[in-house]
Design a protein around this motif. Structure first.
Motif, short mmCIF file in Angstrom:
data_model
loop_
_atom_site.label_atom_id
_atom_site.label_comp_id
_atom_site.label_asym_id
_atom_site.label_seq_id
_atom_site.Cartn_x
_atom_site.Cartn_y
_atom_site.Cartn_z
N GLU A 169 0.82 -1.21 0.00
CA GLU A 169 0.00 0.00 0.00
C GLU A 169 0.86 1.27 0.00
OE1 GLU A 169 -2.62 -0.50 3.35
OE2 GLU A 169 -3.93 -1.87 2.24
N LEU A 170 1.96 1.22 -0.74
CA LEU A 170 2.86 2.36 -0.79
C LEU A 170 2.32 3.48 -1.68
CD1 LEU A 170 6.33 0.55 -1.01
CD2 LEU A 170 5.04 1.24 1.02
N PHE A 171 1.39 3.16 -2.57
CA PHE A 171 0.81 4.22 -3.39
C PHE A 171 0.04 5.23 -2.54
CE2 PHE A 171 1.05 0.87 -6.80
CZ PHE A 171 1.97 1.54 -7.59
N ASP A 172 -0.31 4.82 -1.31
CA ASP A 172 -1.05 5.71 -0.42
C ASP A 172 -0.14 6.55 0.47
OD1 ASP A 172 -3.48 4.70 -1.37
OD2 ASP A 172 -3.47 3.05 0.08
N LEU A 173 1.16 6.44 0.30
CA LEU A 173 2.09 7.23 1.11
C LEU A 173 1.85 8.73 0.91
CD1 LEU A 173 5.42 5.24 0.57
CD2 LEU A 173 4.24 5.55 2.76
N PRO A 174 2.08 9.51 1.96
CA PRO A 174 1.84 10.96 1.85
C PRO A 174 2.70 11.61 0.77
CG PRO A 174 2.17 10.31 4.15
CD PRO A 174 2.50 9.11 3.32
N ARG A 175 2.15 12.59 0.14
CA ARG A 175 2.85 13.38 -0.88
C ARG A 175 3.32 14.70 -0.28
NH1 ARG A 175 3.12 10.66 -6.13
NH2 ARG A 175 1.55 9.03 -6.02
N PRO A 176 4.28 15.34 -0.95
CA PRO A 176 5.00 14.93 -2.16
C PRO A 176 6.05 13.86 -1.88
CG PRO A 176 5.85 17.03 -1.39
CD PRO A 176 4.68 16.70 -0.51
N TRP A 177 6.48 13.18 -2.94
CA TRP A 177 7.48 12.14 -2.84
C TRP A 177 8.84 12.63 -3.34
CZ3 TRP A 177 4.97 7.21 -5.45
CH2 TRP A 177 3.89 6.75 -4.66
N ILE A 178 9.87 12.11 -2.71
CA ILE A 178 11.22 12.06 -3.30
C ILE A 178 11.53 10.57 -3.47
CG2 ILE A 178 13.68 12.49 -3.03
CD1 ILE A 178 13.00 14.96 -1.40
N LEU A 179 11.83 10.17 -4.68
CA LEU A 179 12.14 8.78 -5.00
C LEU A 179 13.61 8.69 -5.37
CD1 LEU A 179 10.86 5.92 -5.51
CD2 LEU A 179 10.49 6.67 -7.88
#
Length: 267
Positions: A169-179
Motif C-alpha cells: 500500500e505504498l501508493f497511499d504514502l503521503p505526498r509529495p514524494w522524493i524517490l
C-alpha cells in the motif's frame, strides 16, 4: 558500445536555465546521432530560431585522479557507524532538496546497509522537524529495529515495483514524494525506475538517479551501460517527462555530483 561520460544526453527543447545552447548549426556527427535516436532537428544548417536543443554530457568537473580518490572515499563513508556511501557534495544537495520539497515520503530503492536511510530520516525528522515517512526497498533489507527506528524497510525487487507498491500500500504514502534509485545500477533497473516514476510521480516531485558517475569511472559497461545509458535512452524517447534540475546537478559546478544529470524534476 561503450558507455562513457562524454556520451551526449539530448534533453529536448532548450531552456536557458537548464544547459548548453545548441542551435541548428550542428556538427554532422551530432545531427546524425540525433536522427538515429529518432529526434528530428531539421537540417544541419538553417534558421537557428526554428528549433533549439539542449545537450549535456555525463562528465563531472573533476580530473580522473581526483574522481577516483573521491569515489574511494565515498565507498568508505559511514553515517552513525552504518555504511552510507554518499558523497559530501550529494549529502549537501540532499539537505537542500529535502528542505525545499518538504517531502511527505522519502522512498529509497536499494537499501544496502541502511546508512543512507538513517541519514535521510535524521535530516527530515531531526534537522527539519518534518513528518516525512522514510521507506527503503531492498531484496534483503536490514533488521536492526533499534538502529533503524522510524524507517520502514520493505522487501522487494526494483524490477517489480508495481507489485511491491500495491502489496504494501505504498501508493497511499503521503505526498509529495522524493524517490531515490540506488539499487542495482543496471541499465534495466534504472530504466524500470524512470518508467515507474513516469507513471506514478506527480508534477513537482523528484526522482534521483544515483551513480550515473559510473560512466566517467569507466564502470558503466559492467552494468550494461548503467544509469547514464538509461537516462539517455529515456530522454530520447520521452523528453517531456522529467526536467534535469540544474539547481542541484550544477550547484557546485556543472555535474559536480556523483549523480550527473540525475536530479530529475517530474514535469
Amino acid at each position: 558500445m561503450s558507455y562513457r561520460a562524454d556520451n551526449m544526453l539530448i534533453v529536448g527543447d532548450f531552456h536557458p536555465e537548464n544547459g548548453i545552447l545548441l542551435n541548428l548549426y550542428l556538427p554532422v556527427r551530432l545531427h546524425n546521432r540525433m536522427a538515429e535516436m529518432g529526434m528530428d532537428n531539421g537540417p544541419v544548417c538553417g534558421d537557428p530560431t526554428k528549433r533549439l536543443m539542449m545537450i549535456r554530457s555525463f562528465k563531472t568537473p573533476f580530473s580522473r585522479p581526483q574522481l577516483g580518490a573521491y569515489h574511494h572515499g565515498v565507498m568508505q563513508y559511514h553515517y552513525r557507524d552504518v555504511m552510507c556511501n554518499k558523497s559530501p557534495i550529494d549529502i549537501a544537495l540532499y539537505l537542500h532538496l529535502i528542505h525545499a520539497v518538504q517531502p511527505g515520503s522519502f522512498i529509497e530503492i536499494g537499501t544496502k546497509f541502511g546508512g543512507s536511510a538513517v541519514m535521510f530520516r535524521d535530516v527530515a525528522k531531526k534537522m527539519y522537524g518534518l513528518d516525512t515517512q522514510v521507506v527503503s526497498i531492498d531484496r534483503a533489507p536490514p533488521s536492526d529495529e533499534k538502529k533503524f527506528k522510524d524507517i520502514r524497510f520493505i522487501q522487494g525487487d526494483v524490477m517489480d515495483l508495481e507489485t511491491v507498491f500495491a502489496e504494501y500500500e505504498l501508493f497511499d504514502l503521503p505526498r509529495p514524494w522524493i524517490l531515490s534509485e540506488d539499487s542495482a545500477h543496471t541499465f534495466s533497473a534504472c530504466l524500470a525506475v524512470l518508467e515507474f516514476g513516469q507513471r506514478h510521480l506527480r508534477s513537482g516531485e523528484y526522482l534521483i538517479m544515483e551513480d550515473s558517475v559510473l560512466a566517467e569511472l569507466d564502470l558503466a559497461d559492467r552494468f550494461d551501460g548503467g544509469p547514464s545509458r538509461a537516462l539517455a535512452q529515456f530522454f530520447a524517447q520521452s523528453p517531456d517527462v522529467y526536467q534535469i534540475d540544474t539547481t542541484y546537478c550544477d550547484m557546485f559546478g556543472v555535474n559536480a555530483t556523483t549523480n550527473p544529470n540525475g536530479y530529475l524534476l517530474r514535469m
